[in-house]
Design a protein around this motif. Structure first.
Motif, PDB file in Angstrom:
ATOM      1  N   ASN A  39     110.669 145.665   1.159  1.00 52.37           N
ATOM      2  CA  ASN A  39     109.735 146.182   0.163  1.00 52.37           C
ATOM      3  C   ASN A  39     109.625 147.696   0.298  1.00 52.37           C
ATOM      4  OD1 ASN A  39     107.680 146.700  -1.621  1.00 52.37           O
ATOM      5  ND2 ASN A  39     106.079 145.696  -0.421  1.00 52.37           N
TER       6      ASN A  39
ATOM      7  N   THR B  88      99.121 138.915 -12.167  1.00 50.78           N
ATOM      8  CA  THR B  88     100.048 139.992 -12.501  1.00 50.78           C
ATOM      9  C   THR B  88     100.298 140.883 -11.281  1.00 50.78           C
ATOM     10  OG1 THR B  88      98.220 141.374 -13.280  1.00 50.78           O
ATOM     11  CG2 THR B  88      99.347 140.012 -14.911  1.00 50.78           C
ATOM     12  N   ARG B  89     101.338 141.651 -11.356  1.00 53.18           N
ATOM     13  CA  ARG B  89     101.721 142.517 -10.244  1.00 53.18           C
ATOM     14  C   ARG B  89     100.686 143.599  -9.994  1.00 53.18           C
ATOM     15  NH1 ARG B  89     106.857 146.571 -10.571  1.00 53.18           N
ATOM     16  NH2 ARG B  89     106.733 147.454  -8.472  1.00 53.18           N
ATOM     17  N   ARG B  90     100.364 143.816  -8.742  1.00 50.85           N
ATOM     18  CA  ARG B  90      99.423 144.855  -8.345  1.00 50.85           C
ATOM     19  C   ARG B  90     100.126 146.215  -8.333  1.00 50.85           C
ATOM     20  NH1 ARG B  90      98.850 142.879  -3.850  1.00 50.85           N
ATOM     21  NH2 ARG B  90     100.247 144.235  -2.672  1.00 50.85           N
TER      22      ARG B  90
ATOM     23  N   PRO C 136     101.690 148.290 -10.634  1.00 50.68           N
ATOM     24  CA  PRO C 136     103.071 148.262 -11.143  1.00 50.68           C
ATOM     25  C   PRO C 136     103.721 149.634 -11.297  1.00 50.68           C
ATOM     26  CG  PRO C 136     101.498 147.822 -12.906  1.00 50.68           C
ATOM     27  CD  PRO C 136     100.718 147.802 -11.635  1.00 50.68           C
TER      28      PRO C 136
ATOM     29  N   SER D 129     102.405 147.899  -3.855  1.00 49.86           N
ATOM     30  CA  SER D 129     102.671 147.202  -5.111  1.00 49.86           C
ATOM     31  C   SER D 129     103.227 145.817  -4.800  1.00 49.86           C
ATOM     32  CB  SER D 129     103.676 147.981  -5.956  1.00 49.86           C
ATOM     33  OG  SER D 129     103.944 147.306  -7.164  1.00 49.86           O
ATOM     34  N   GLY D 130     102.986 144.885  -5.695  1.00 45.86           N
ATOM     35  CA  GLY D 130     103.512 143.526  -5.512  1.00 45.86           C
ATOM     36  C   GLY D 130     102.436 142.500  -5.755  1.00 45.86           C
TER      37      GLY D 130
ATOM     38  N   ALA E 285     102.658 139.606  -7.408  1.00 44.86           N
ATOM     39  CA  ALA E 285     102.683 138.852  -8.665  1.00 44.86           C
ATOM     40  C   ALA E 285     102.931 137.364  -8.402  1.00 44.86           C
ATOM     41  CB  ALA E 285     103.773 139.400  -9.581  1.00 44.86           C
ATOM     42  N   ASN E 286     102.265 136.539  -9.191  1.00 41.84           N
ATOM     43  CA  ASN E 286     102.454 135.082  -9.113  1.00 41.84           C
ATOM     44  C   ASN E 286     102.332 134.525 -10.526  1.00 41.84           C
ATOM     45  OD1 ASN E 286     102.277 132.284  -8.737  1.00 41.84           O
ATOM     46  ND2 ASN E 286     101.332 132.533  -6.721  1.00 41.84           N
TER      47      ASN E 286
END
Length: 318
Positions: free
Chosen positions: A149, A65-67, A69, A55-56, A58-59
């Motif tokens: 993470n 969007t966040r992968r 979530p 997961s993560g 995001a920009n």
């Protein structure tokens, strides 16, 4: 599995094929709501496992969007359903590309609990949190100041094979299967949904690539009538990520009879292409299917991981 995503064409030579783009494989929570995080089934050293994607990413500045979530929710549900299936956790491995060349022992999460873990007698939420703490500390930058993470790509190694229906939902059965299908794809155009349906049953571009690869000939019987040939997935559709579902290296072109034998796990193949026949198939049926004179199959290196899954998780050993 349930899938949501978008297919994008990519040119290759004079033709186009479809590639994965932000495509997820989902399960349902206990309220039958889609869980927005991706996972798949696999094998490692001939042992079954579940792979949970990271997961993560995001920009907000770029509108990204966040992968995945719902990572923690997905992991908790998977652990609970593995417990319900009486599967024990034999190892939790960090499984990202960055650590692919590191030994298994150096990327095994050191939990405050010895392996194997009998999930059926454990507090699932505590096991999930314990895994997160261990994974967060693994292979961080030398001078990292953050907590790390805890939602990296991991592989849950198991002591037994689990089937996709055991993981999909808490109430898998006739009622649910009538409501949804493997090519469920909300947000897709009709064209995209039609492509997914064709790929699921070995049609469309997936079939075309296999016909080309095998020169429109069953490699076992030599049958070349396209109407008698089936484009079959080696690793079953329900156990794949969608990238694997569309990968022609996860395909094999067989006559109808051998496709049925392969699909039911009554035959499989070693990496050298020799056939393995299930002991559940009687000697009479073996003779009638002419299984004693089968030529050696030619498998590419890229197909070997798919065939390993078939040998471990589909083939009927008894």
């Amino acid at each position: 599995m349930l899938s949501v995503g978008r297919l994008l064409p990519r040119a290759t030579g004079n033709r186009a094929f479809y590639v994965r783009c932000e495509w997820n494989v989902f399960l349902l929570d206990d309220a039958n709501t889609l869980v927005d995080s991706e996972f798949s089934l696999g094998v490692l050293d001939e042992s079954p496992c579940v792979i949970v994607e990271s997961s993560g990413g995001a920009n907000p500045a770029r509108g990204v969007t966040r992968r995945n979530p719902d990572y923690n929710k997905l992991l908790g549900l998977l652990l609970q359903r593995l417990a319900n299936a009486d599967a024990r956790l034999t190892a939790v491995l960090l499984d990202s590309n960055r650590v692919a060349d590191i030994s298994i022992s150096d990327r095994t999460a050191k939990l405050d609990h010895p392996y194997p873990i009998d999930l059926s007698v454990e507090d699932i939420d505590e096991i999930r949190r314990m895994m997160g703490r261990a994974v967060a500390m693994m292979h961080r930058a030398p001078h990292a100041k953050t907590g790390g993470n805890a939602q990296k790509r991991i592989r849950l190694c198991l002591d037994r094979t689990v089937s996709p229906p055991q993981l999909l939902t808490a109430r898998a059965g006739t009622e649910l299967s009538n409501e949804i299908t493997d090519d469920h794809a909300p947000g897709h155009t009709e064209t995209e949904q039609a492509y997914i349906r064709k790929a699921r049953i070995g049609q469309g571009q997936f079939r075309s690539l296999l016909l080309e690869s095998y020169n429109t000939t069953c490699p076992i019987l030599g049958i070349s009538n396209p109407e008698l040939l089936v484009a079959s997935h080696i690793k079953p559709w329900s156990a794949c990520t969608n990238q694997e579902r569309l990968d022609p290296k996860n395909g094999i072109l067989l006559s109808s009879l051998f496709d049925k034998l392969f699909d039911r796990g009554l035959i499989t193949f070693n990496n050298d292409g020799t056939m393995i026949i299930s002991p559940s198939l009687s000697s009479e049926d073996r003779a009638k299917c002419n299984l004693h004179q089968v030529p050696q199959l030619s498998l590419s290196n890229a197909s070997e991981p798919y065939m390993e899954y078939h040998r471990v998780c589909v083939y009927k050993h008894t």
